[in-house]
Design an enzyme around this catalytic site. Structure first.
Site, short mmCIF file in Angstrom:
data_model
loop_
_atom_site.label_atom_id
_atom_site.label_comp_id
_atom_site.label_asym_id
_atom_site.label_seq_id
_atom_site.Cartn_x
_atom_site.Cartn_y
_atom_site.Cartn_z
N ASP A 118 0.83 -1.21 0.00
CA ASP A 118 0.00 0.00 0.00
C ASP A 118 0.87 1.26 0.00
O ASP A 118 2.09 1.18 0.13
CB ASP A 118 -0.96 -0.01 1.21
CG ASP A 118 -0.29 -0.45 2.52
OD1 ASP A 118 0.96 -0.39 2.58
OD2 ASP A 118 -0.99 -0.83 3.45
N ASP A 154 -8.15 -2.43 13.97
CA ASP A 154 -9.54 -2.63 13.52
C ASP A 154 -9.66 -3.80 12.54
O ASP A 154 -10.66 -3.95 11.87
CB ASP A 154 -10.07 -1.34 12.87
CG ASP A 154 -9.27 -0.92 11.63
OD1 ASP A 154 -8.28 -1.61 11.28
OD2 ASP A 154 -9.61 0.10 11.02
N HIS A 204 -7.71 -4.28 9.87
CA HIS A 204 -7.39 -4.03 8.46
C HIS A 204 -6.15 -4.79 8.01
O HIS A 204 -5.25 -5.08 8.80
CB HIS A 204 -7.30 -2.53 8.12
CG HIS A 204 -6.15 -1.77 8.67
ND1 HIS A 204 -6.29 -0.68 9.49
CD2 HIS A 204 -4.82 -1.90 8.48
CE1 HIS A 204 -5.10 -0.19 9.78
NE2 HIS A 204 -4.19 -0.92 9.19
N GLU A 215 -9.74 -1.15 4.96
CA GLU A 215 -10.47 -0.85 6.19
C GLU A 215 -11.75 -1.69 6.26
O GLU A 215 -12.15 -2.29 5.26
CB GLU A 215 -10.82 0.65 6.22
CG GLU A 215 -9.59 1.57 6.25
CD GLU A 215 -8.91 1.64 7.62
OE1 GLU A 215 -8.96 0.65 8.37
OE2 GLU A 215 -8.30 2.68 7.92
C1 GLP Z 1 -0.63 0.11 8.72
C2 GLP Z 1 -0.25 -0.60 7.40
C3 GLP Z 1 -0.51 -2.07 7.47
C4 GLP Z 1 -0.01 -2.57 8.80
C5 GLP Z 1 -0.89 -2.05 9.91
C6 GLP Z 1 -0.37 -2.38 11.29
O1 GLP Z 1 -1.57 1.10 8.61
N1 GLP Z 1 -0.85 -0.08 6.22
O2 GLP Z 1 0.12 -2.74 6.39
O3 GLP Z 1 -0.05 -3.97 8.84
O4 GLP Z 1 -1.18 -0.70 9.74
O5 GLP Z 1 0.74 -1.59 11.62
P1 GLP Z 1 1.74 -1.91 12.80
O6 GLP Z 1 2.48 -3.12 12.41
O7 GLP Z 1 2.60 -0.71 12.90
O8 GLP Z 1 0.90 -2.13 14.00
#
Ligand code: GLP
Length: 259
Positions: free
Chosen positions: A66, A135, A137, A142
């Site tokens: 992304d 959440d 995702h 989302e």
């Molecule tokens: C972000 C990314 C995701 C990631 C998630 C969790 O927004 N777009 O690819 O897996 O949120 O992030 P973290 O590993 O920092 O908790």
């Protein structure tokens, strides 16, 4: 789906790095890379293996999950920059072999369609690393994202912008829009490797793995995939109803089987 509960985040990182090492040693490979804090330990482990015994990525291509809309590639928080700083810039990927979405593209539909084409032309993704949002995702899909969605533009929830504000000066600096591989795109990768560590992810992990397949928890899309490994530490596993069963099964896994 195989759920593997490991003692610490360092164990999660080592196990994920083992899967990736095994894949890249097979020859030309395509990895799907995630950003965020969770995979950092895995990337550090891979960088160390590259330095220690020249584990090489020069036959590997990578695709990011992304990207933020409106951040130039050179912005320190664009996922292009983040993945280079966290991983790809410290190993031997060939120039041009790490692909990301262009968050500055004037035509988001054309950009995302083209990205899908690049993934297909590379032969699809062998191993897709994934984190999970609080959440539920996946990537930036989302809640209420279609289980069949393709790479496209999405609007971030307030919670995700708040969660990611730590990387920016102020929450208002977190872009509202993103480009993300869709759940349908992610599900086409041959092996999905979801990593989650820490108590803050425990509810999301339980909903994804043991809850119903529902658009309200995008990560429940994993249940529709034939080859998923979920690597969690004890804290992230703490809300799983069947954790004894998962640990028992993993403890008796035949050594030849691999992940
Ligand atoms: C972000 C990314 C995701 C990631 C998630 C969790 O927004 N777009 O690819 O897996 O949120 O992030 P973290 O590993 O920092 O908790």
């Amino acid at each position: 789906m195989e759920i593997i509960i490991l003692a610490t985040p360092a164990d999660v990182a080592r196990t994920a790095a083992d899967v990736i090492e095994q894949q890249v040693r097979l020859g030309p490979s395509v990895l799907g890379l995630a950003t965020g804090s969770t995979p950092l330990g895995t990337y550090r482990e891979l960088i160390e293996r590259h330095r220690k015994y020249r584990l090489s990525f020069n036959q590997t291509q990578a695709f990011l999950l992304d990207e933020y809309v409106g951040l130039p590639t050179a912005h320190p928080q664009s996922y292009h920059s983040v993945i280079r700083a966290d991983f790809t810039g410290s190993v031997d990927f060939r120039p041009g072999s790490v692909h990301g979405l262009n968050g500055m593209a004037g035509d988001a539909e054309a950009e995302t369609a083209e990205y899908e084409g690049h993934i297909a032309a590379a032969g699809g993704i062998d191993v897709q690393l994934l984190g999970i949002g609080a959440d539920g995702h996946l990537g930036f899909n989302e809640p209420m994202s279609s289980m069949s969605s393709r790479t496209r533009i999405k609007t971030l929830t307030r919670q995700t912008r708040q969660d990611n504000a730590r990387f920016f000066t102020h929450v208002d600096d977190v872009p509202n829009h993103v480009l993300t591989q869709g759940l349908g795109t992610i599900r086409e990768a041959r092996h999905l490797l979801l990593l989650a560590t820490g108590r803050a992810k425990a509810e999301a992990v339980a909903a994804a793995v043991e809850g119903p397949v529902a658009a309200s928890c995008p990560a429940s899309a994993l249940q529709l995939h034939p080859h998923v490994s979920v690597l969690v530490d004890e804290a992230a596993a703490s809300q799983l109803a069947h954790r004894e069963y998962y640990s028992d099964t993993y403890g008796r896994k035949p050594a030849w089987q691999g992940l």
